[in-house]
Scaffold this motif. Structure first.
Motif, PDB file in Angstrom:
ATOM      1  N   ASN A 157       0.785  -1.247   0.000  1.00  0.00           N
ATOM      2  CA  ASN A 157       0.000   0.000   0.000  1.00  0.00           C
ATOM      3  C   ASN A 157       0.808   1.284   0.000  1.00  0.00           C
ATOM      4  OD1 ASN A 157      -2.555  -1.588   0.631  1.00  0.00           O
ATOM      5  ND2 ASN A 157      -1.173  -2.127   2.302  1.00  0.00           N
ATOM      6  N   SER A 158       2.116   1.201   0.039  1.00  0.00           N
ATOM      7  CA  SER A 158       2.920   2.427   0.096  1.00  0.00           C
ATOM      8  C   SER A 158       4.359   2.105  -0.282  1.00  0.00           C
ATOM      9  CB  SER A 158       2.916   3.005   1.519  1.00  0.00           C
ATOM     10  OG  SER A 158       3.640   2.147   2.383  1.00  0.00           O
ATOM     11  N   GLY A 159       5.160   3.159  -0.420  1.00  0.00           N
ATOM     12  CA  GLY A 159       6.556   2.981  -0.776  1.00  0.00           C
ATOM     13  C   GLY A 159       7.359   2.315   0.334  1.00  0.00           C
ATOM     14  N   ALA A 160       7.126   2.766   1.568  1.00  0.00           N
ATOM     15  CA  ALA A 160       7.860   2.172   2.689  1.00  0.00           C
ATOM     16  C   ALA A 160       7.556   0.690   2.804  1.00  0.00           C
ATOM     17  CB  ALA A 160       7.501   2.890   3.986  1.00  0.00           C
ATOM     18  N   GLU A 161       6.297   0.350   2.615  1.00  0.00           N
ATOM     19  CA  GLU A 161       5.916  -1.074   2.693  1.00  0.00           C
ATOM     20  C   GLU A 161       6.554  -1.889   1.576  1.00  0.00           C
ATOM     21  OE1 GLU A 161       1.796  -2.636   3.236  1.00  0.00           O
ATOM     22  OE2 GLU A 161       1.436  -0.506   3.487  1.00  0.00           O
ATOM     23  N   ALA A 162       6.651  -1.289   0.399  1.00  0.00           N
ATOM     24  CA  ALA A 162       7.279  -1.996  -0.722  1.00  0.00           C
ATOM     25  C   ALA A 162       8.754  -2.241  -0.406  1.00  0.00           C
ATOM     26  CB  ALA A 162       7.127  -1.191  -2.009  1.00  0.00           C
ATOM     27  N   ASN A 163       9.417  -1.230   0.184  1.00  0.00           N
ATOM     28  CA  ASN A 163      10.830  -1.399   0.534  1.00  0.00           C
ATOM     29  C   ASN A 163      11.007  -2.368   1.705  1.00  0.00           C
ATOM     30  OD1 ASN A 163      11.920   0.211  -1.490  1.00  0.00           O
ATOM     31  ND2 ASN A 163      11.581   2.088  -0.322  1.00  0.00           N
ATOM     32  N   GLU A 164      10.071  -2.313   2.637  1.00  0.00           N
ATOM     33  CA  GLU A 164      10.102  -3.258   3.760  1.00  0.00           C
ATOM     34  C   GLU A 164      10.040  -4.695   3.209  1.00  0.00           C
ATOM     35  OE1 GLU A 164      10.013  -1.940   7.051  1.00  0.00           O
ATOM     36  OE2 GLU A 164      10.091  -3.924   7.951  1.00  0.00           O
ATOM     37  N   ALA A 165       9.144  -4.902   2.239  1.00  0.00           N
ATOM     38  CA  ALA A 165       9.024  -6.226   1.609  1.00  0.00           C
ATOM     39  C   ALA A 165      10.326  -6.592   0.900  1.00  0.00           C
ATOM     40  CB  ALA A 165       7.859  -6.226   0.620  1.00  0.00           C
ATOM     41  N   ALA A 166      10.942  -5.603   0.241  1.00  0.00           N
ATOM     42  CA  ALA A 166      12.191  -5.859  -0.495  1.00  0.00           C
ATOM     43  C   ALA A 166      13.312  -6.259   0.472  1.00  0.00           C
ATOM     44  CB  ALA A 166      12.591  -4.617  -1.283  1.00  0.00           C
ATOM     45  N   ILE A 167      13.364  -5.582   1.621  1.00  0.00           N
ATOM     46  CA  ILE A 167      14.406  -5.884   2.615  1.00  0.00           C
ATOM     47  C   ILE A 167      14.198  -7.304   3.158  1.00  0.00           C
ATOM     48  CG2 ILE A 167      15.248  -5.253   4.935  1.00  0.00           C
ATOM     49  CD1 ILE A 167      14.500  -2.264   4.066  1.00  0.00           C
ATOM     50  N   LYS A 168      12.940  -7.633   3.460  1.00  0.00           N
ATOM     51  CA  LYS A 168      12.653  -8.993   3.949  1.00  0.00           C
ATOM     52  C   LYS A 168      12.980 -10.045   2.888  1.00  0.00           C
ATOM     53  CE  LYS A 168       9.029 -10.227   6.378  1.00  0.00           C
ATOM     54  NZ  LYS A 168       7.592 -10.373   6.725  1.00  0.00           N
ATOM     55  N   LEU A 169      12.612  -9.739   1.634  1.00  0.00           N
ATOM     56  CA  LEU A 169      12.851 -10.709   0.560  1.00  0.00           C
ATOM     57  C   LEU A 169      14.355 -10.941   0.370  1.00  0.00           C
ATOM     58  CD1 LEU A 169      11.631 -12.494  -1.697  1.00  0.00           C
ATOM     59  CD2 LEU A 169      11.761 -10.507  -3.221  1.00  0.00           C
ATOM     60  N   ALA A 170      15.135  -9.854   0.429  1.00  0.00           N
ATOM     61  CA  ALA A 170      16.589  -9.987   0.262  1.00  0.00           C
ATOM     62  C   ALA A 170      17.180 -10.834   1.387  1.00  0.00           C
ATOM     63  CB  ALA A 170      17.241  -8.607   0.228  1.00  0.00           C
ATOM     64  N   ARG A 171      16.701 -10.602   2.599  1.00  0.00           N
ATOM     65  CA  ARG A 171      17.212 -11.392   3.732  1.00  0.00           C
ATOM     66  C   ARG A 171      16.830 -12.862   3.578  1.00  0.00           C
ATOM     67  NH1 ARG A 171      17.234  -8.425   9.595  1.00  0.00           N
ATOM     68  NH2 ARG A 171      18.755  -6.836   9.033  1.00  0.00           N
ATOM     69  N   LYS A 172      15.585 -13.106   3.143  1.00  0.00           N
ATOM     70  CA  LYS A 172      15.137 -14.493   2.999  1.00  0.00           C
ATOM     71  C   LYS A 172      15.906 -15.181   1.874  1.00  0.00           C
ATOM     72  CE  LYS A 172      12.185 -17.780   4.216  1.00  0.00           C
ATOM     73  NZ  LYS A 172      12.091 -18.617   3.048  1.00  0.00           N
ATOM     74  N   TYR A 173      16.177 -14.432   0.810  1.00  0.00           N
ATOM     75  CA  TYR A 173      16.958 -14.983  -0.305  1.00  0.00           C
ATOM     76  C   TYR A 173      18.386 -15.297   0.182  1.00  0.00           C
ATOM     77  CZ  TYR A 173      19.239 -15.226  -4.894  1.00  0.00           C
ATOM     78  OH  TYR A 173      19.955 -15.629  -5.990  1.00  0.00           O
ATOM     79  N   GLY A 174      18.929 -14.380   0.978  1.00  0.00           N
ATOM     80  CA  GLY A 174      20.267 -14.610   1.547  1.00  0.00           C
ATOM     81  C   GLY A 174      20.280 -15.835   2.443  1.00  0.00           C
ATOM     82  N   HIS A 175      19.214 -15.986   3.211  1.00  0.00           N
ATOM     83  CA  HIS A 175      19.081 -17.141   4.114  1.00  0.00           C
ATOM     84  C   HIS A 175      18.999 -18.441   3.316  1.00  0.00           C
ATOM     85  CE1 HIS A 175      16.420 -20.021   6.258  1.00  0.00           C
ATOM     86  NE2 HIS A 175      17.087 -19.635   7.332  1.00  0.00           N
ATOM     87  N   ASP A 176      18.177 -18.412   2.240  1.00  0.00           N
ATOM     88  CA  ASP A 176      17.930 -19.654   1.495  1.00  0.00           C
ATOM     89  C   ASP A 176      19.042 -19.972   0.490  1.00  0.00           C
ATOM     90  OD1 ASP A 176      15.531 -19.542   2.815  1.00  0.00           O
ATOM     91  OD2 ASP A 176      14.288 -19.238   1.032  1.00  0.00           O
TER      92      ASP A 176
END
Ligand SMILES: Cc1ncc(COP(=O)(O)O)c(C=O)c1O
Length: 396
Positions: free
Chosen positions: A103-122
């Motif tokens: 719903n917003s730019g911050a949320e999109a970036n929050e999702a991107a940060i989580k996705l990058a961490r999860k990708y790094g984890h996996d």
């Protein structure tokens, strides 16, 4: 309600998180807005790079009205046609294979940060660190103020998140030097908007891509402010000749309807499985039909070509003004994100322009005037804005 009464009502009941101008806006159409007393303003802010098609665009209004009567919201536990169709539009016109809606730019970036961490984890043996840029801006949640490389947004909110490092923007050597065995990605804006309309060298993004590839890490572009046409191409990265692995969007997607998105490749998207991330309102039918209407209008109404043409005209007129105004140290821009750097703070100029019927904003340390008008403006609109600016510069 009278303006004065509205201002005191708002100040009494709304939290004091914005430094507002004493201006109450009542309606808008195209590149113009009107205050509660009926005074007209030429809007060179577009709700901070949001209303790219101008205010009250008929196709966006019709799409929202029609959808509101049919189905406004269901949860993401069910499929809806507007969401699938808009995701397809984004994918067909970008590097991406998959989209996540929020719903917003911050949320999109929050999702991107989580996705990058999860990708790094996996995929990267547990790497979690992100490199972001000094003078960047990525939003106001805890993760995004941490990603934002400007201390003024972080004061009072310690402890920030672990796992962030900052490199100077537009400096490939420093970026390379900042990468460690813990780094999983680099997050940056293609043009630093809030940081002062800072445009990197022509080959910078290509260089970032090469560094990310060499280290096997993610290149993540925050196109929240510049995506969806503002630079004269649908996405700013198109000019660079390279693709990111993750891109975030928000502002102009819905022309004022709140919406955000993360776009990525199949390979990276696989790091998120059901339960890893979610948003109640993300991709709701009402937002999606607004976005589809915006997307179709950008294509059908020649918005990108107008943005490039008027952007060049606007930049040229700013350069002419610079020639005889010693307070102006630089003008720069791409498409219709333009900046005018000053020797002085720009707040007084913004206020004086407002009195004369022109809305503009500042960025950077307050010494850069920022112009992010609707992408549908005309040469006459630019002339009107520049006449007012000229008058103001003569007065100060
Ligand atoms: C580049 C960039 N990223 C993120 C954000 C945050 O977006 P929002 O205010 O929608 O959360 C902004 C807002 O100005 C922005 O310019």
């Amino acid at each position: 309600m009278e303006t004065k009464e509205l201002i005191s009502l708002s100040d009494k009941y709304v939290m004091n998180t914005y430094k507002r101008f004493p201006l109450a806006l009542a309606r808008g159409a195209g590149a113009r807005v009107w205050d509660m007393d009926g005074k007209e303003y030429l809007d060179m802010t577009a709700g901070i790079a949001v209303c790219s098609l101008g205010h009250a665009h008929p196709a966006v209004i019709a799409a929202i009205q029609q959808q509101a009567e049919v189905l406004m919201h269901v949860s993401n536990l069910y499929y809806t046609e507007p969401q699938a169709c808009y995701a397809r539009l984004l994918v067909e016109h970008s590097f991406a294979d998959k989209v996540f809606f929020c719903n917003s730019g911050a949320e999109a970036n929050e999702a991107a940060i989580k996705l990058a961490r999860k990708y790094g984890h996996d995929q990267l043996g547990g790497r979690y660190e992100l490199i972001t840029m000094k003078d960047s801006f990525h939003g106001r949640t805890m993760a995004t103020i941490t990603a934002t490389g400007q201390g003024k947004f972080q004061v009072g909110f310690a402890p920030l998140l672990e796992g962030f490092k900052y490199a100077p923007f537009n400096n490939l050597t420093a970026l390379e030097g900042a990468i460690s065995e813990k780094t999983c990605g680099v997050l940056l804006e293609p043009i630093q908007a809030e940081g002062g309309v800072r445009i990197p060298d022509a080959h910078y993004l290509k260089g970032v891509r090469e560094i990310c590839d060499r280290h096997g890490i993610l290149m993540m572009l925050d196109e929240v402010q510049v995506g969806m046409g503002r630079t004269g191409t649908l996405f700013a990265y198109e000019d660079s000749g390279v693709h990111p692995d993750i891109m975030t969007l928000a502002k102009a997607m819905g022309n004022g309807f709140p919406v955000g998105a993360l776009l990525t490749t199949d390979k990276v998207a696989a790091a998120f499985q059901p339960g890893n991330h979610a948003s109640t309102f993300g991709g709701t039918p009402l937002a999606m039909v607004a976005c589809i209407a915006v997307f179709e209008a950008i294509q059908a109404e020649g918005v990108l070509a107008n943005c490039r043409r008027i952007g060049a005209y606007f930049l040229n007129r700013l350069r002419l003004l610079q020639e005889y105004c010693p307070q102006i140290t630089d003008v720069r821009g791409r498409g219709l994100i333009l900046g005018m750097e000053l020797k002085i703070d720009g707040t007084e100029i913004v206020k004086k322009c407002m009195e004369k019927g022109l809305l503009i904003i500042t960025s950077g340390a307050g010494n850069v005037l920022r112009f992010v008008p609707p992408l549908i403006i005309t040469e006459q609109d630019v002339d009107q804005a520049l006449d007012i600016l000229e008058e103001v510069f003569k007065e100060i």
